[in-house]
Design a protein around this motif. Sequence first.
Motif, PDB file in Angstrom:
ATOM      1  N   GLU A 115       0.832  -1.194   0.000  1.00  0.00           N
ATOM      2  CA  GLU A 115       0.000   0.000   0.000  1.00  0.00           C
ATOM      3  C   GLU A 115       0.872   1.252   0.000  1.00  0.00           C
ATOM      4  OE1 GLU A 115      -3.271   0.109  -0.267  1.00  0.00           O
ATOM      5  OE2 GLU A 115      -3.289  -2.071  -0.454  1.00  0.00           O
ATOM      6  N   LEU A 116       0.370   2.306  -0.610  1.00  0.00           N
ATOM      7  CA  LEU A 116       1.140   3.531  -0.775  1.00  0.00           C
ATOM      8  C   LEU A 116       1.579   4.119   0.559  1.00  0.00           C
ATOM      9  CD1 LEU A 116      -0.763   5.332  -3.661  1.00  0.00           C
ATOM     10  CD2 LEU A 116       1.334   3.994  -3.809  1.00  0.00           C
ATOM     11  N   THR A 117       0.821   3.885   1.612  1.00  0.00           N
ATOM     12  CA  THR A 117       1.169   4.483   2.894  1.00  0.00           C
ATOM     13  C   THR A 117       2.432   3.871   3.500  1.00  0.00           C
ATOM     14  OG1 THR A 117      -0.334   2.933   3.996  1.00  0.00           O
ATOM     15  CG2 THR A 117      -1.198   5.124   3.436  1.00  0.00           C
ATOM     16  N   THR A 118       2.882   2.707   3.028  1.00  0.00           N
ATOM     17  CA  THR A 118       4.044   2.038   3.604  1.00  0.00           C
ATOM     18  C   THR A 118       5.213   1.971   2.626  1.00  0.00           C
ATOM     19  OG1 THR A 118       3.262  -0.153   2.905  1.00  0.00           O
ATOM     20  CG2 THR A 118       2.558   0.637   5.080  1.00  0.00           C
ATOM     21  N   LEU A 119       5.138   2.707   1.558  1.00  0.00           N
ATOM     22  CA  LEU A 119       6.138   2.580   0.508  1.00  0.00           C
ATOM     23  C   LEU A 119       7.494   3.166   0.888  1.00  0.00           C
ATOM     24  CD1 LEU A 119       4.158   3.485  -2.735  1.00  0.00           C
ATOM     25  CD2 LEU A 119       4.751   1.232  -1.875  1.00  0.00           C
ATOM     26  N   ILE A 120       8.531   2.511   0.388  1.00  0.00           N
ATOM     27  CA  ILE A 120       9.863   3.115   0.377  1.00  0.00           C
ATOM     28  C   ILE A 120       9.812   4.268  -0.616  1.00  0.00           C
ATOM     29  CG2 ILE A 120      12.270   2.766  -0.285  1.00  0.00           C
ATOM     30  CD1 ILE A 120      11.602   1.359   2.266  1.00  0.00           C
ATOM     31  N   GLN A 121      10.207   5.441  -0.183  1.00  0.00           N
ATOM     32  CA  GLN A 121      10.158   6.627  -1.038  1.00  0.00           C
ATOM     33  C   GLN A 121      11.530   7.289  -1.010  1.00  0.00           C
ATOM     34  OE1 GLN A 121       6.470   8.934  -1.321  1.00  0.00           O
ATOM     35  NE2 GLN A 121       7.625  10.736  -0.691  1.00  0.00           N
ATOM     36  N   PRO A 122      12.378   6.979  -1.973  1.00  0.00           N
ATOM     37  CA  PRO A 122      13.766   7.447  -1.921  1.00  0.00           C
ATOM     38  C   PRO A 122      13.883   8.962  -2.037  1.00  0.00           C
ATOM     39  CG  PRO A 122      13.277   6.520  -4.076  1.00  0.00           C
ATOM     40  CD  PRO A 122      12.085   6.227  -3.207  1.00  0.00           C
ATOM     41  N   ARG A 123      14.799   9.507  -1.265  1.00  0.00           N
ATOM     42  CA  ARG A 123      15.038  10.947  -1.342  1.00  0.00           C
ATOM     43  C   ARG A 123      16.156  11.290  -2.310  1.00  0.00           C
ATOM     44  NH1 ARG A 123      19.532  12.205   2.349  1.00  0.00           N
ATOM     45  NH2 ARG A 123      19.013  14.405   2.107  1.00  0.00           N
ATOM     46  N   GLU A 124      16.912  10.274  -2.759  1.00  0.00           N
ATOM     47  CA  GLU A 124      17.994  10.494  -3.712  1.00  0.00           C
ATOM     48  C   GLU A 124      17.789   9.620  -4.946  1.00  0.00           C
ATOM     49  OE1 GLU A 124      22.010  10.465  -2.253  1.00  0.00           O
ATOM     50  OE2 GLU A 124      21.343  10.852  -0.204  1.00  0.00           O
ATOM     51  N   LEU A 125      17.927  10.229  -6.103  1.00  0.00           N
ATOM     52  CA  LEU A 125      17.850   9.525  -7.377  1.00  0.00           C
ATOM     53  C   LEU A 125      19.211   9.600  -8.061  1.00  0.00           C
ATOM     54  CD1 LEU A 125      16.523   8.219  -9.882  1.00  0.00           C
ATOM     55  CD2 LEU A 125      15.780  10.528 -10.552  1.00  0.00           C
ATOM     56  N   ILE A 126      19.760   8.441  -8.390  1.00  0.00           N
ATOM     57  CA  ILE A 126      21.010   8.396  -9.140  1.00  0.00           C
ATOM     58  C   ILE A 126      20.664   8.090 -10.586  1.00  0.00           C
ATOM     59  CG2 ILE A 126      23.204   7.203  -9.468  1.00  0.00           C
ATOM     60  CD1 ILE A 126      21.550   7.051  -6.085  1.00  0.00           C
ATOM     61  N   LEU A 127      21.067   8.950 -11.498  1.00  0.00           N
ATOM     62  CA  LEU A 127      20.835   8.751 -12.922  1.00  0.00           C
ATOM     63  C   LEU A 127      22.163   8.468 -13.614  1.00  0.00           C
ATOM     64  CD1 LEU A 127      18.320  11.619 -13.802  1.00  0.00           C
ATOM     65  CD2 LEU A 127      17.829   9.171 -13.699  1.00  0.00           C
ATOM     66  N   GLU A 128      22.265   7.287 -14.205  1.00  0.00           N
ATOM     67  CA  GLU A 128      23.475   6.950 -14.962  1.00  0.00           C
ATOM     68  C   GLU A 128      23.290   7.433 -16.397  1.00  0.00           C
ATOM     69  OE1 GLU A 128      26.334   3.108 -15.596  1.00  0.00           O
ATOM     70  OE2 GLU A 128      24.259   2.916 -16.222  1.00  0.00           O
ATOM     71  N   LEU A 129      23.675   8.663 -16.633  1.00  0.00           N
ATOM     72  CA  LEU A 129      23.507   9.222 -17.976  1.00  0.00           C
ATOM     73  C   LEU A 129      24.424   8.541 -18.979  1.00  0.00           C
ATOM     74  CD1 LEU A 129      23.234  13.071 -17.313  1.00  0.00           C
ATOM     75  CD2 LEU A 129      21.427  11.334 -17.321  1.00  0.00           C
ATOM     76  N   SER A 130      25.583   8.066 -18.511  1.00  0.00           N
ATOM     77  CA  SER A 130      26.577   7.502 -19.430  1.00  0.00           C
ATOM     78  C   SER A 130      27.216   6.250 -18.849  1.00  0.00           C
ATOM     79  CB  SER A 130      27.665   8.542 -19.725  1.00  0.00           C
ATOM     80  OG  SER A 130      28.714   7.959 -20.476  1.00  0.00           O
TER      81      SER A 130
END
Length: 317
Positions: free
Chosen positions: A5-20
């Motif tokens: 359920e959405l109320t218990t979700l892991i919600q990351p505060r950091e996003l790593i984008l591998e552009l290359s």
Amino acid sequence: MQSTELTTLIQPRELILELSHNCNLSCIMCGFVKERNQPGYFMTEDTLNQALAAFSHPPEIVRLNGRGESTIHPKFPAFLKTIREKWPTAALHLFTNLNIRDGERVELLKTFGVQLFVSLDSSDPEELAQIRRGARWEYIERNLRLLADHQPRPYFVFTLQAENIHRIADMARLARTFNVGLIYNVVRSDVPDHRVLNRVISEWAAIRSAFVEAKALLDSAALPCLIPDQIQGVELDLTTSAKSNGSRSSCPALHRETCIQHDGFVTPCNMFHPHKMGHIRDGNILQILNSEPAEQFRRTHKQDAYCRNCAWLGGDA
């Protein structure tokens, strides 16, 4: 896809984008075997847009780093602008070898206020070129001078290895010269690197003294200095050390961050664990990170050799 359920979700505060996944250097400690300069190893515009759309909440930090060099992406300036327009309040971080030939790209990093982490493994230009094959000191030095007034102040990330372990104090002096912070990094390895291990064991007292000197030098200049708690499993026994994620009972990165690779696959963290939790085409990032396979990985990750040996210092730089 099964999810909680959405109320218990892991919600990351950091996003790593591998552009290359491509790189302009060939470093001796790089554990990723790849052909270089392949068009398919760059994140496409469609994949970037999918990644941004997969987040229903804005991350606090967007970190641009990968197994390659983000700044060589042909669309790097446009991608940087797209990310900033999507999330105007997010902090932008970039890990880079700073071998950037185009001074305009360096100025762009200043314009967008990017927090820079500069991979630099020796204070000696010739030694650096041997460790990071293809590195050009003249580009690095020029770019550091272009960044002399840049805020936030960059960090050097010095990867400890047999070829440079004698440079611990020298790197602190170089960091002070350029008024930057310093992070001492340790290569993650499934098996001990006996060249490093033997030196750490035989030179333990001298290595500890070098770290103490480095920390005092940067403290006196009010510059941050992050020192690992162990090298290849050998405890440094320093009160000023930072605890690595591999030394923790549970990895905080699994709740704080997630990585989207250049091809759109979602992986656990910035250390590029090979475990794939899903693909961004599967839907919302919260659904992917809270699927049963992802939950199972988080429950059992301390049994995983990749996680047990993680040398990431964790926390916030």
